[in-house]
Write a protein that holds these residues in place. Sequence first.
Motif, PDB file in Angstrom:
ATOM      1  N   THR A  57       0.887  -1.108   0.240  1.00 48.94           N
ATOM      2  CA  THR A  57       0.023   0.132   0.034  1.00 48.94           C
ATOM      3  C   THR A  57       1.007   1.115   0.032  1.00 48.94           C
ATOM      4  O   THR A  57       2.082   1.252   0.341  1.00 48.94           O
ATOM      5  CB  THR A  57      -1.004   0.060   1.082  1.00 48.94           C
ATOM      6  N   HIS A  58       0.247   2.358  -0.188  1.00 51.49           N
ATOM      7  CA  HIS A  58       0.844   3.779  -0.449  1.00 51.49           C
ATOM      8  C   HIS A  58       1.741   3.982   0.654  1.00 51.49           C
ATOM      9  O   HIS A  58       2.552   4.792   0.694  1.00 51.49           O
ATOM     10  CB  HIS A  58      -0.231   4.811  -0.697  1.00 51.49           C
ATOM     11  N   ALA A  98      -0.622  -2.763  -7.109  1.00 49.40           N
ATOM     12  CA  ALA A  98      -0.138  -2.637  -5.759  1.00 49.40           C
ATOM     13  C   ALA A  98       0.688  -3.724  -5.252  1.00 49.40           C
ATOM     14  O   ALA A  98       1.633  -3.600  -4.744  1.00 49.40           O
ATOM     15  CB  ALA A  98      -1.405  -2.360  -4.883  1.00 49.40           C
ATOM     16  N   ARG A  99       0.200  -5.047  -5.766  1.00 49.75           N
ATOM     17  CA  ARG A  99       0.962  -6.056  -5.421  1.00 49.75           C
ATOM     18  C   ARG A  99       2.608  -6.067  -6.194  1.00 49.75           C
ATOM     19  O   ARG A  99       3.311  -6.775  -5.480  1.00 49.75           O
ATOM     20  CB  ARG A  99       0.191  -7.270  -5.881  1.00 49.75           C
ATOM     21  N   GLU A 142      -3.998  -6.370   1.351  1.00 50.53           N
ATOM     22  CA  GLU A 142      -3.401  -5.190   0.861  1.00 50.53           C
ATOM     23  C   GLU A 142      -3.360  -5.009  -0.474  1.00 50.53           C
ATOM     24  O   GLU A 142      -3.298  -3.877  -1.201  1.00 50.53           O
ATOM     25  CB  GLU A 142      -2.097  -4.732   1.316  1.00 50.53           C
ATOM     26  N   GLY A 143      -2.908  -6.326  -1.256  1.00 53.67           N
ATOM     27  CA  GLY A 143      -2.841  -6.342  -2.716  1.00 53.67           C
ATOM     28  C   GLY A 143      -4.027  -6.087  -3.344  1.00 53.67           C
ATOM     29  O   GLY A 143      -3.983  -5.241  -4.512  1.00 53.67           O
ATOM     30  N   ASP A 144      -5.248  -6.194  -2.898  1.00 52.28           N
ATOM     31  CA  ASP A 144      -6.443  -5.936  -3.386  1.00 52.28           C
ATOM     32  C   ASP A 144      -6.712  -4.463  -3.405  1.00 52.28           C
ATOM     33  O   ASP A 144      -7.371  -3.922  -4.143  1.00 52.28           O
ATOM     34  CB  ASP A 144      -7.656  -6.744  -2.864  1.00 52.28           C
ATOM     35  N   ILE A 145      -6.691  -3.868  -2.120  1.00 53.50           N
ATOM     36  CA  ILE A 145      -6.879  -2.443  -2.001  1.00 53.50           C
ATOM     37  C   ILE A 145      -5.786  -1.504  -2.227  1.00 53.50           C
ATOM     38  O   ILE A 145      -6.290  -0.462  -2.084  1.00 53.50           O
ATOM     39  CB  ILE A 145      -7.240  -2.370  -0.362  1.00 53.50           C
ATOM     40  N   GLY A 146      -4.415  -1.807  -2.396  1.00 51.74           N
ATOM     41  CA  GLY A 146      -3.457  -0.957  -2.368  1.00 51.74           C
ATOM     42  C   GLY A 146      -3.575   0.231  -3.372  1.00 51.74           C
ATOM     43  O   GLY A 146      -3.552   1.465  -3.007  1.00 51.74           O
ATOM     44  N   THR A 147      -3.874  -0.079  -4.837  1.00 43.67           N
ATOM     45  CA  THR A 147      -4.183   1.052  -5.583  1.00 43.67           C
ATOM     46  C   THR A 147      -5.339   1.964  -5.465  1.00 43.67           C
ATOM     47  O   THR A 147      -5.080   3.175  -5.217  1.00 43.67           O
ATOM     48  CB  THR A 147      -4.288   0.531  -7.158  1.00 43.67           C
ATOM     49  N   LEU A 155      -6.724   2.504  -2.728  1.00 40.58           N
ATOM     50  CA  LEU A 155      -6.552   3.191  -1.380  1.00 40.58           C
ATOM     51  C   LEU A 155      -5.447   4.305  -1.503  1.00 40.58           C
ATOM     52  O   LEU A 155      -5.764   5.381  -0.940  1.00 40.58           O
ATOM     53  CB  LEU A 155      -5.926   2.259  -0.135  1.00 40.58           C
ATOM     54  N   ALA A 156      -4.311   4.345  -2.274  1.00 40.34           N
ATOM     55  CA  ALA A 156      -3.743   5.277  -2.622  1.00 40.34           C
ATOM     56  C   ALA A 156      -4.443   6.433  -3.267  1.00 40.34           C
ATOM     57  O   ALA A 156      -4.144   7.676  -3.105  1.00 40.34           O
ATOM     58  CB  ALA A 156      -2.542   4.474  -3.545  1.00 40.34           C
ATOM     59  N   SER A 199      -2.810   1.310   6.483  1.00 42.50           N
ATOM     60  CA  SER A 199      -3.498  -0.062   6.355  1.00 42.50           C
ATOM     61  C   SER A 199      -2.651  -1.060   6.856  1.00 42.50           C
ATOM     62  O   SER A 199      -1.365  -0.988   6.686  1.00 42.50           O
ATOM     63  CB  SER A 199      -3.886  -0.512   4.713  1.00 42.50           C
ATOM     64  N   PRO A 255      -1.938  -4.989   7.595  1.00 42.23           N
ATOM     65  CA  PRO A 255      -2.272  -6.213   7.241  1.00 42.23           C
ATOM     66  C   PRO A 255      -2.457  -7.455   8.380  1.00 42.23           C
ATOM     67  O   PRO A 255      -1.767  -7.155   9.558  1.00 42.23           O
ATOM     68  CB  PRO A 255      -1.307  -7.024   6.472  1.00 42.23           C
ATOM     69  N   GLU A 258      -7.007  -4.104   8.446  1.00 46.55           N
ATOM     70  CA  GLU A 258      -7.654  -3.003   8.968  1.00 46.55           C
ATOM     71  C   GLU A 258      -7.256  -1.776   8.458  1.00 46.55           C
ATOM     72  O   GLU A 258      -5.982  -1.261   8.331  1.00 46.55           O
ATOM     73  CB  GLU A 258      -7.138  -3.109  10.623  1.00 46.55           C
TER      74      GLU A 258
END
Lengths: 258, 258
Positions: A78-79, A119-120, B186-191, B193-194, B207, B209, B219
């Motif tokens: 994540t960012h 992201a991954r 986090e891999g699903d939300i990373g982009t 969420l940034a 975030s 993990p 969370e």
Amino acid sequence: MSHDTVVTAAMLAIGDELLSGRTKDKNIGHLAELLTLSGIDLKEVRIVADDEEAIVEALNALRARYDYVFTSGGIGPTHDDITADAIAKAFGLPCDHDETAMTLLAEMYRRREMEFTEARQRMARMPRGAAHIANPVSTAPGFIIGNVYVMAGVPQVFQAMIDNVLPMLRTGTPVLSLAIACPYGEGDIGTPLAAIQKAHPDTSIGSYPRYIDQKFSTEIVVRGRAQAAIDAAGAEVHAMIGAIRRKKEVVENPSAEA
Amino acid sequence: MSHDTVVTAAMLAIGDELLSGRTKDKNIGHLAELLTLSGIDLKEVRIVADDEEAIVEALNALRARYDYVFTSGGIGPTHDDITADAIAKAFGLPCDHDETAMTLLAEMYRRREMEFTEARQRMARMPRGAAHIANPVSTAPGFIIGNVYVMAGVPQVFQAMIDNVLPMLRTGTPVLSLAIACPYGEGDIGTPLAAIQKAHPDTSIGSYPRYIDQKFSTEIVVRGRAQAAIDAAGAEVHAMIGAIRRKKEVVENPSAEA
């Protein structure tokens, strides 16, 4: 003592959540125990936020001073995971998507039928020239650059990574220790214990107060790199405890003086 | 944002036992939580050994940079308790037996019919001019010198001392936070969420993990000093989670597309 090899280390734990109190760190104590068993002296720990300037400054201070630096946290997707970039910056290196890491991760996500998102892909980034630290838990590798070992913050992953790292490290003469339970508080033992420490400069004697049921007791720990030196100091500690006991018995029950 | 007051702090935990792994620190997380609730930003933590040079150097670095520095450990009665001396040295002050502390301790030991040994008298030592931090657990006071608050390492005593200190501190605008449980890694939300973080620069989105039963979840914590800003970013986080859920349902069950 001159033949002892001393190897030093520092730890840098990275993450806003450690400083807000949201997450209670579990990695520092774990690393400290493992290094002690390996004969590597952990000399300093710092905790900093997910802040590039703070990470760069702390890392450069620590890596210049100690043989090894171990970091935890901030290598996720994540960012707010900026550790790889900050460490590359500290070394003056570009931070690239590592080709082998990209292949490893792409294969893992293909096998799990999951999308290898942008992201991954961030998890494959590391300073150019870094070596991998294998991650048997969730694949995304940690990395080694110079004397710095960069690992995940999630304790299960941190622990798996450090298990992979330990066999690579140069270790020193292990510090041995002898723990002696002492029923008396530090105020009773302070003066005689200081004298024992002074008479045994090749050991390091620590005393750790315990406060249970409104009563202080102490654990006395004698550390050193030679067993004979520890045994000699330990015998004096036991003699000291016996002397305090006899003195207290006399005070509480004067007839025992006879 | 310009009306927010930011007050910063650092912690310096002192003790060989923390670096050997023998003792797992409990004070850092406790202080971090209390400071966050008080609106004081804990920016950095360092752990150093019972080593005068290491303590002086770390203390001088931290007290120059942050509004407050809190220390734990090394103020007991034994030879390895060198914190009072090291802090006096950092400030260029003599370290004396404080008269009020001597009286307090002498009375307490008289009441308990215990000898006020030379070792116990060490606990009355502090840099000249320091103010006391009351110790309701075991009497021996902590002390305040400049912007540095010196407290015991035993958690029960540390906690009692910090409770006495907190009401004296200048506090900032508290950081509010909103925690959102997210079933995706986090891999699903990373982009996405940034992108939310970028659109809401007056919040700080973290975030964290979790790895349970071989599955990652997250969370997501949105922090900020204005509730409206947090709410706005939080709404977008909920919308993001909903969008990921719908996308996954389509992948797993294509008929849901209709």
